[in-house]
Design an enzyme around this catalytic site. Structure first.
Site, mmCIF file in Angstrom:
data_model
loop_
_atom_site.group_PDB
_atom_site.id
_atom_site.type_symbol
_atom_site.label_atom_id
_atom_site.label_comp_id
_atom_site.label_asym_id
_atom_site.label_seq_id
_atom_site.Cartn_x
_atom_site.Cartn_y
_atom_site.Cartn_z
ATOM 1 C CG ASP A 86 -2.135 -0.873 1.079
ATOM 2 O OD1 ASP A 86 -2.415 -1.296 -0.052
ATOM 3 O OD2 ASP A 86 -2.804 -1.144 2.095
ATOM 4 C CG ASP A 235 -3.498 -7.867 16.085
ATOM 5 O OD1 ASP A 235 -4.321 -7.083 16.609
ATOM 6 O OD2 ASP A 235 -2.270 -7.679 16.152
#
Length: 517
Positions: A86, A235
């Site tokens: 990205d 996460d």
């Protein structure tokens, strides 16, 4: 004054609750240490694995990462590598050349770029999953360096338990001895992995995937609705959603994947801010589901303390703020404080045991404990801000932690560094350092000893964190001045000794030091 006394006792009591929780995890880790070992056999046929490498502006470390991943000894016909890039700086040029180089050697590696960085890291992982070919998904952040046999060490555990959704390796450290800051960080991370993750994994408590150096079963990812970007800790969020659906996560303490620790206090505070805010966001999101689940009470209490652990920092800050008015008080309530505070020693015991397990000598353990205590107290303003923002629903982007490919013998950062914005908590930390040291002088003058050492450590902590902040600011200033005269040693596509086909257009590249990261 009675209200202040009651609040003070309540703050100390809550701190002791979290301390007792740390103590209980330490006891569990010691008692269940042998349970972490389990015999595994290599499968008759290795399953397919996709390695995902989420990258955003990592020009200093991306080559190190790709070199390491290209050396993975997992059967190449079963391995796919996705570089989820990205970046909007020269990192993309570096990746493009490296990917071409590794492809020419027969490695199945793809360079994936999105036109919009939607969802940040979680968005990149979800985007890559759409074209992933693996039955298992391994994830390594840009600052980690997996050993060649890392996948072979971890994959066999999935065959032992059909409901095992994720395995997590232990984080090692590439640069733990650069400074007191990195030594304190390494001690803190070791406490989490050596004690907390071991205890949770071996006691069938809820634990978390740590965002990197782990492998997910793809079926678990899909069954748990995949990655979500509505918290800053994607996460932790996914870990809880998966386990509430009956999947297990296994921690593997003997598989160590080293990573680079933040070398500046500004970078470390940014990382801690993201972890603190994301944890409380996840707590708000998942606690209702947790308490409505059929899990037993012990698991629910442990998970609640786990998700809300960063509440310790506003409690630490309140403890300091109330110290001066409480010094004037003679309330009998204050006689309870020393007894309650003893329970808070559990956290220190946890880190002590973790360092003992790593065979650190007595002087090293004492030095690391002092550094960790000072750092923990000094960070309380930064992390309190994160907690408050999470509680009131303030949104913020996922901000990466800059890394610089530093080793233990590093003397300084590269000449041109990733800029960080001015630290909004620096002035508050300065004021609190003065406040704490003023209380120390008052206590010495009045001969009041019961809070003296504790408040002195507060003063040292805030002085240390604020001082490092000013030093980093001066270094950044002089670096920017020097950049007008010297060309910094930056890894670029042109410096790589391999051909580059179809590099990114010049108009898609931006000057890194013009961006406020």
């Amino acid at each position: 004054m009675l209200l202040i006394e009651v609040v003070y006792v309540a703050v100390v009591f809550l701190l002791s609750v979290y301390g007792l929780h740390s103590l209980s995890l330490t006891v569990l880790a010691i008692r269940n240490k042998t349970k972490s070992a389990e015999n595994t056999d290599n499968p008759a046929e290795w399953p397919s694995v996709t390695v995902q490498l989420p990258i955003y502006n990592e020009r200093y470390v991306v080559k190190r990462l790709l070199d390491a991943v290209s050396r993975l000894s997992y059967p190449h016909q079963k391995l796919q590598i996705q570089v989820l890039d990205d970046s909007d700086d020269t990192t993309s040029e570096i990746i493009a050349k490296l990917v071409l180089h590794y492809k020419s050697k027969g490695i199945n590696i793809v360079h994936i770029q999105r036109s919009v960085r939607a969802g940040y890291k979680s968005g990149a992982l979800a985007w890559g999953l759409n074209s992933a070919s693996g039955e298992y998904i391994a994830i390594f952040d840009a600052d980690f360096v997996p050993a060649p046999d890392t996948l072979q060490q971890m994959i066999p555990y999935f065959a032992l338990h059909p409901n095992l959704g994720c395995v997590q390796a232990r984080w090692g450290h590439i640069n733990p001895n650069i400074s007191w800051l990195t030594r304190a960080q390494s001690a803190g991370i070791d406490g989490h992995f050596v004690v907390e993750q071991t205890a949770r994994s071996t006691s069938e408590l809820i634990l978390n995937f740590n965002g990197t150096a782990g492998i997910w079963r793809r079926a678990c990812l899909e069954d748990s609705a995949g990655w979500s970007s509505d918290t800053l800790t994607e996460d932790l969020d996914l870990s809880y959603r998966a386990q509430l659906r009956g999947w297990r996560i296994r921690y593997l303490p003997d598989v160590i994947v080293p990573g680079e620790l933040p070398a500046t206090v500004s970078a470390y505070k940014r990382q801690q801010f993201r972890w603190a805010k994301g944890s409380i966001q996840t707590a708000k999101k998942m606690l209702p589901q947790l308490w409505l689940s059929p899990l037993n009470l012990k698991v629910k209490i442990g998970a609640t303390l786990h998700l809300t652990n960063y509440l310790v920092h506003p409690l630490i800050l309140l403890n300091l703020i109330l110290a001066l008015p409480i010094s004037f008080s003679q309330s009998p309530l204050l006689k309870l404080v020393p007894f309650i505070a003893v329970a808070g020693l559990g956290t220190g015991f946890m880190y002590w045991i973790a360092m003992q397990a790593d065979s650190k000598n007595l002087l090293e353990r004492i030095s690391h404990m002092i550094a960790l205590l000072i750092l923990g107290l000094g960070l309380s303003v930064n992390n309190t801000r994160a907690v408050i923002e999470a509680l009131v629903g303030v949104k913020s982007p996922f901000l990466r932690t800059p890394k610089y490919n530093l080793q233990n013998n590093a003397k300084r950062l590269p000449g041109s560094t990733y800029k960080l914005p001015n630290d909004p908590t620096l002035w508050i930390e300065t004021v609190l350092a003065i406040y704490a040291l003023s209380i120390v002088l008052y206590l010495l003058h009045e001969g009041i000893w019961r809070l003296l050492i504790w408040i002195l450590v507060y003063g040292i902590g805030f002085t240390y964190i604020a001082g490092l902040g000013y030093i980093n600011s001066l270094q950044a200033y002089f670096n920017s001045k020097n950049q007008t005269q010297n060309t910094p040693p930056i890894l670029s596509a042109q410096s790589l000794p391999i051909p580059c086909e179809n590099p990114l257009p010049k108009d898609k590249l931006v000057q890194l030091d013009d961006i406020a990261y």
